[in-house]
Design a protein around this motif. Structure first.
Motif, PDB file in Angstrom:
ATOM      1  N   SER A  70      76.268   4.375  42.804  1.00  8.88           N
ATOM      2  CA  SER A  70      76.059   4.818  41.429  1.00  8.88           C
ATOM      3  C   SER A  70      74.714   5.533  41.285  1.00  8.88           C
ATOM      4  O   SER A  70      74.630   6.597  40.668  1.00  8.88           O
ATOM      5  N   ALA A  71      73.680   4.969  41.877  1.00 10.32           N
ATOM      6  CA  ALA A  71      72.348   5.562  41.785  1.00 10.32           C
ATOM      7  C   ALA A  71      72.295   6.930  42.461  1.00 10.32           C
ATOM      8  O   ALA A  71      71.534   7.808  42.046  1.00 10.32           O
ATOM      9  N   ALA A  72      73.104   7.118  43.504  1.00 10.17           N
ATOM     10  CA  ALA A  72      73.119   8.387  44.234  1.00 10.17           C
ATOM     11  C   ALA A  72      74.184   9.344  43.710  1.00 10.17           C
ATOM     12  O   ALA A  72      74.342  10.436  44.251  1.00 10.17           O
ATOM     13  N   ALA A  73      74.898   8.945  42.669  1.00  6.64           N
ATOM     14  CA  ALA A  73      75.967   9.754  42.083  1.00  6.64           C
ATOM     15  C   ALA A  73      76.990  10.169  43.143  1.00  6.64           C
ATOM     16  O   ALA A  73      77.350  11.336  43.266  1.00  6.64           O
ATOM     17  N   MET A  74      77.446   9.182  43.916  1.00 12.67           N
ATOM     18  CA  MET A  74      78.485   9.446  44.914  1.00 12.67           C
ATOM     19  C   MET A  74      79.499   8.327  44.896  1.00 12.67           C
ATOM     20  O   MET A  74      79.284   7.303  44.253  1.00 12.67           O
ATOM     21  N   THR A  75      80.593   8.538  45.578  1.00 12.31           N
ATOM     22  CA  THR A  75      81.635   7.523  45.622  1.00 12.31           C
ATOM     23  C   THR A  75      81.189   6.351  46.499  1.00 12.31           C
ATOM     24  O   THR A  75      80.310   6.493  47.359  1.00 12.31           O
ATOM     25  N   VAL A  76      81.816   5.217  46.282  1.00 12.50           N
ATOM     26  CA  VAL A  76      81.537   4.044  47.108  1.00 12.50           C
ATOM     27  C   VAL A  76      81.901   4.338  48.561  1.00 12.50           C
ATOM     28  O   VAL A  76      81.182   3.941  49.482  1.00 12.50           O
ATOM     29  N   THR A  77      82.974   5.077  48.774  1.00 13.87           N
ATOM     30  CA  THR A  77      83.382   5.439  50.132  1.00 13.87           C
ATOM     31  C   THR A  77      82.315   6.300  50.809  1.00 13.87           C
ATOM     32  O   THR A  77      81.974   6.085  51.973  1.00 13.87           O
ATOM     33  N   GLY A  78      81.795   7.266  50.092  1.00 15.17           N
ATOM     34  CA  GLY A  78      80.724   8.116  50.628  1.00 15.17           C
ATOM     35  C   GLY A  78      79.485   7.309  50.948  1.00 15.17           C
ATOM     36  O   GLY A  78      78.855   7.495  52.000  1.00 15.17           O
ATOM     37  N   MET A  79      79.125   6.397  50.048  1.00 18.35           N
ATOM     38  CA  MET A  79      77.956   5.552  50.277  1.00 18.35           C
ATOM     39  C   MET A  79      78.186   4.639  51.469  1.00 18.35           C
ATOM     40  O   MET A  79      77.262   4.411  52.266  1.00 18.35           O
ATOM     41  N   ALA A  80      79.411   4.116  51.605  1.00 19.25           N
ATOM     42  CA  ALA A  80      79.718   3.225  52.725  1.00 19.25           C
ATOM     43  C   ALA A  80      79.498   3.929  54.063  1.00 19.25           C
ATOM     44  O   ALA A  80      79.049   3.301  55.038  1.00 19.25           O
ATOM     45  N   LYS A  81      79.766   5.231  54.116  1.00 19.95           N
ATOM     46  CA  LYS A  81      79.527   5.986  55.349  1.00 19.95           C
ATOM     47  C   LYS A  81      78.036   6.039  55.666  1.00 19.95           C
ATOM     48  O   LYS A  81      77.628   5.875  56.817  1.00 19.95           O
ATOM     49  N   HIS A  82      77.214   6.275  54.663  1.00 18.68           N
ATOM     50  CA  HIS A  82      75.762   6.277  54.866  1.00 18.68           C
ATOM     51  C   HIS A  82      75.278   4.891  55.301  1.00 18.68           C
ATOM     52  O   HIS A  82      74.453   4.772  56.210  1.00 18.68           O
ATOM     53  N   ILE A  83      75.800   3.874  54.654  1.00 15.25           N
ATOM     54  CA  ILE A  83      75.411   2.496  54.992  1.00 15.25           C
ATOM     55  C   ILE A  83      75.795   2.190  56.443  1.00 15.25           C
ATOM     56  O   ILE A  83      75.024   1.572  57.183  1.00 15.25           O
ATOM     57  N   ARG A  84      76.962   2.641  56.868  1.00  4.59           N
ATOM     58  CA  ARG A  84      77.409   2.390  58.243  1.00  4.59           C
ATOM     59  C   ARG A  84      76.454   3.027  59.254  1.00  4.59           C
ATOM     60  O   ARG A  84      76.118   2.427  60.266  1.00  4.59           O
ATOM     61  N   VAL A  85      75.985   4.241  58.961  1.00  3.02           N
ATOM     62  CA  VAL A  85      75.026   4.911  59.852  1.00  3.02           C
ATOM     63  C   VAL A  85      73.731   4.105  59.913  1.00  3.02           C
ATOM     64  O   VAL A  85      73.170   3.873  60.993  1.00  3.02           O
ATOM     65  N   LEU A  86      73.258   3.653  58.760  1.00  4.83           N
ATOM     66  CA  LEU A  86      72.031   2.853  58.713  1.00  4.83           C
ATOM     67  C   LEU A  86      72.218   1.511  59.425  1.00  4.83           C
ATOM     68  O   LEU A  86      71.314   1.035  60.115  1.00  4.83           O
ATOM     69  N   GLU A  87      73.384   0.938  59.260  1.00  5.99           N
ATOM     70  CA  GLU A  87      73.683  -0.338  59.902  1.00  5.99           C
ATOM     71  C   GLU A  87      73.767  -0.178  61.425  1.00  5.99           C
ATOM     72  O   GLU A  87      73.213  -0.989  62.173  1.00  5.99           O
ATOM     73  N   ASP A  88      74.411   0.885  61.880  1.00  5.97           N
ATOM     74  CA  ASP A  88      74.512   1.159  63.318  1.00  5.97           C
ATOM     75  C   ASP A  88      73.127   1.386  63.939  1.00  5.97           C
ATOM     76  O   ASP A  88      72.908   1.082  65.110  1.00  5.97           O
TER      77      ASP A  88
END
Length: 111
Positions: A38-56
């Protein structure tokens, strides 16, 4: 010594502004993926991809709590990246100090 592949993943993750914004937000405390999206004005799916990169890269950890996925900083890789940067910062500071001493000495002998 830090493994090069781990540093590569950390720096690749940090190369994206959205992911740096996520880390900055998580510096204030844990947050659900939906709040970050919400803060980044993107979908949860899009954010999940960024989170996955950070998590990896080991920069973020996630935990499923009820129906949400909670994110928090995972500082080990960030500490590794800072150690790598600090090593080169000290190296360059020593070189610049030596250059400064050289010019100071030359300035004194040019009189």
């Amino acid at each position: 010594m830090v493994q090069q592949a781990e540093l590569d993943r950390a720096f690749a993750a940090l190369a994206d502004g959205t992911r740096r914004d996520i880390l900055q937000r998580l510096g204030d405390g844990p947050a659900p993926v939906s709040e970050l999206a919400s803060a980044a004005a993107m979908t949860v799916t899009g954010m999940a991809k960024h989170i996955r990169v950070l998590e990896d890269a080991g920069l973020v950890t996630t935990e499923k709590i009820g129906r949400t996925r909670q994110c928090r900083l995972g500082g080990e890789r960030l500490d590794d990246a800072m150690a790598w940067i600090s090593y080169y910062q000290r190296l360059w500071e020593r070189r610049l100090d030596g250059l400064d001493a050289y010019f100071t000495l030359r300035k004194g002998t040019d009189r």
